[in-house]
Design an enzyme around this catalytic site. Structure first.
Site, short mmCIF file in Angstrom:
data_model
loop_
_atom_site.label_atom_id
_atom_site.label_comp_id
_atom_site.label_asym_id
_atom_site.label_seq_id
_atom_site.Cartn_x
_atom_site.Cartn_y
_atom_site.Cartn_z
N CYS A 146 0.83 -1.20 0.00
CA CYS A 146 0.00 0.00 0.00
C CYS A 146 0.87 1.26 0.00
O CYS A 146 1.53 1.55 -0.99
CB CYS A 146 -0.96 -0.07 1.20
SG CYS A 146 -2.33 1.07 1.05
N HIS B 87 -3.63 -5.37 0.79
CA HIS B 87 -2.98 -5.88 2.01
C HIS B 87 -2.92 -7.41 2.01
O HIS B 87 -3.93 -8.05 2.29
CB HIS B 87 -3.73 -5.39 3.25
CG HIS B 87 -3.54 -3.92 3.47
ND1 HIS B 87 -2.53 -3.41 4.25
CD2 HIS B 87 -4.22 -2.86 3.00
CE1 HIS B 87 -2.59 -2.10 4.25
NE2 HIS B 87 -3.61 -1.73 3.50
N GLU C 46 -1.59 -9.25 4.18
CA GLU C 46 -1.59 -9.74 5.56
C GLU C 46 -2.99 -9.89 6.13
O GLU C 46 -3.19 -10.50 7.17
CB GLU C 46 -0.76 -8.80 6.45
CG GLU C 46 -1.32 -7.40 6.69
CD GLU C 46 -1.01 -6.40 5.57
OE1 GLU C 46 -0.69 -6.82 4.45
OE2 GLU C 46 -1.12 -5.19 5.81
N THR D 85 -4.92 -12.96 32.97
CA THR D 85 -4.74 -14.20 33.74
C THR D 85 -3.41 -14.86 33.36
O THR D 85 -2.65 -15.30 34.23
CB THR D 85 -5.90 -15.19 33.46
OG1 THR D 85 -7.11 -14.53 33.76
CG2 THR D 85 -5.78 -16.44 34.30
#
Ligand code: XMP
Length: 514
Positions: free
Chosen positions: A81, A172, A174, A231
């Protein structure tokens, strides 16, 4: 991890920069993200190739150019991009603001000749496939030494250098919605001859290293939300530090799920986590009274958390560090890796800490995604019932009640949410869903029950599939299941008489409503 072979990603502030790193990590490729302002490669990596991320700026207005050290390296280069536009500009091509921005899915059409050679980025790809676009500017003329090899809606969507391993993608690769994006990245790894030897098991060691290193500064205050991330962070702290070096606190802000605080107490006791629960419901609700603006609500909640930490510090301090289970999507959507990305929401857990607290942030999972943290949790033998829990935002139900938050609305929402989540668990859809939630709208409508007119709130069911929370699609729940849940909510929750189902993906929507 000194001098590990891998790829460097230059970050221009795209929302998706770490997604590139994550996809490569899944291929066992080590990556390092560097800010656009850097002047050389980091020492820690033996660089085999470079990826330039996308970014929100326009090439014409941006101070960023293709870094000279990258050009000089002669390494394989992939621009995504904004990264492609930088390459085009550097080599003498032309970038212009498009008359119409392209956001969302598009159809990539490759020119035939370029998908045949194994040295080509498009090797093995279909001639036509779906890609994910998110841009305003585009390359209107490729540089003389390049050729345009792919188009989407008449826009140049892909270019390659005629003789060198330099590539540009306007879309993109990804992002999950780019169907063959992983193949493209895999081809780039092959072209870069980058060894695929990075081992995900190192994540627990790195988190431990981060805790041990940072905790040299002093005692740690650990803020637990009951969610997966904090946690797992607590378990890392417990594993690494002696008991007198940390305290764990859960602030009950009154906007948790139904019975959640009691459930959390029980789970923590089973894990042997020594947690103090502070009930500060009144403080949070009184500060939220009359406030409707989403960002203001988030800021108020963030500030109230800080005030509670301060109160706890006075009783149990001093502390030097505040440990949180912040994940990469929280970081990127709040501020960006290197301050270039646009803020989407201020996730409270990344908000700045006031000077007077003298607390530094300890965020061992700052560069990890949720499923990577789950992996760390499993290595620590945390039960599936805990690591498999859906994400729950720090500000709790406040971001699921657009408009003013009141105790009455929280009560309705808790009931509706418990019905929806219970039904998902019973039907087995819970584990097929990345996150499910209910939103209570500030909208009342007329209904009829028995022979009575009702005038009550509307709630929205939302269930999404995702791998990281950065992008998400709607979970395909059967209408019969949804209508059963709707009937149960309307029959059992007195304040709600209408139920909707949110079918919007992210982007353009976000997962939470605020
Ligand atoms: P959005 O709504 O931005 O959410 O698409 C992406 C993921 O992040 C969670 N989320 C938060 N988590 N503190 C958190 O710990 C926050 O302030 C916060 N806001 C959103 C959201 O539930 C989803 O999983």
């Amino acid at each position: 991890m000194t001098h590990c072979p891998g790829l460097v990603i230059v970050d221009y502030g795209s929302q998706y920069t770490l997604l590139i790193a994550r996809k490569l990590r899944e291929m066992n490729v080590f990556t390092e993200i560097v800010p656009a302002s850097d002047q050389s490669f980091p020492d820690s990596i033996e660089v085999h190739g470079v990826i330039l991320s996308g970014g929100p700026a326009s090439v014409g207005e941006s101070a960023h150019k293709l870094p000279q050290y990258v050009v000089d390296s002669q390494l394989p280069l992939l621009g995504v991009c904004f990264g492609m536009q930088l390459i085009a500009e550097h080599f003498g091509g032309k970038v212009e603001a498009s008359s119409k921005s392209q956001y969302g899915r598009a159809q990539l059409k490759l020119t035939e000749v370029n998908s045949k050679k194994s040295t080509d980025l498009f090797f093995g790809l279909d001639a036509e496939s779906t890609v994910w676009m998110s841009h305003g500017d585009s390359v209107v003329q490729v540089p003389a030494d390049f050729e345009a090899v792919g188009y989407a809606d008449q826009t140049i969507a892909a270019m390659t250098h005629k003789t060198k391993a330099i590539f540009g993608l306007q879309f993109h690769p990804e992002v999950q919605h780019t169907k063959q994006g992983e193949d493209l990245l895999r081809n780039f790894v092959a072209i870069s001859e980058c060894p695929q030897m990075w081992d995900g098991k190192g994540m627990l060691e790195e988190a431990c290293e981060c805790v041990l290193q940072d905790a040299k500064a002093g005692r740690v205050l650990l803020a637990l939300s009951g969610g997966v991330d904090s946690t797992v962070a607590a378990m890392v702290v417990k594993k690494c530090l002696p008991r007198d070096q940390y305290e764990m606190v859960l602030i009950d802000h009154g906007m948790m799920r139904k019975n959640e605080v009691a459930d959390i107490r029980q789970s923590f006791a089973q894990l042997g986590l020594p947690v103090t629960v502070l009930n500060r419901e009144e403080l949070f609700l009184s500060r939220l009274k009359g406030v409707s603006d989403p960002e203001t609500k988030r800021k108020i909640i963030g500030k109230a958390f800080i005030d509670c930490f301060e109160e706890f510090t006075q009783q149990h301090g001093p502390f030097s560090l505040l440990c949180q289970g912040t994940l990469y999507p929280d970081v990127i959507e709040s501020a960006g890796t290197h301050g270039l990305a646009k803020t989407i929401k201020s996730h409270h857990n990344v908000g700045g800490l006031p000077e007077r607290l003298k607390l530094q942030l300890l965020e061992p999972f700052r560069l990890l995604f949720k499923d990577e943290v789950r992996l760390v949790g499993r290595q620590l033998e945390i039960p599936q019932a805990l690591v498999g829990r859906h994400p729950f935002p720090g500000p709790g139900l406040a971001v699921r009640i657009p408009g003013e938050v009141t105790k009455e609305k929280i009560g309705y929402l808790q009931e509706a949410d418990a019905i929806f989540i219970g039904a998902l668990r019973e039907s087995g859809y819970y584990d097929q869903t990345w996150q499910a939630l209910v939103v209570l709208l500030p909208v009342k409508s007329v209904g009829v029950m028995g022979d009575q007119r009702t005038y009550a709130y509307t709630c929205v069911l939302r269930a999404v599939c995702s791998t990281d929370g950065m992008t998400a699609n709607v979970t395909d729940l059967p209408l019969s299941f949804l209508t059963q849940v709707s009937d149960k909510i309307v029959n059992q929750v007195s304040g709600i008489n209408r139920v909707l189902f949110d079918i919007t993906s992210k982007p353009p929507a976000t997962i939470e409503w605020e």
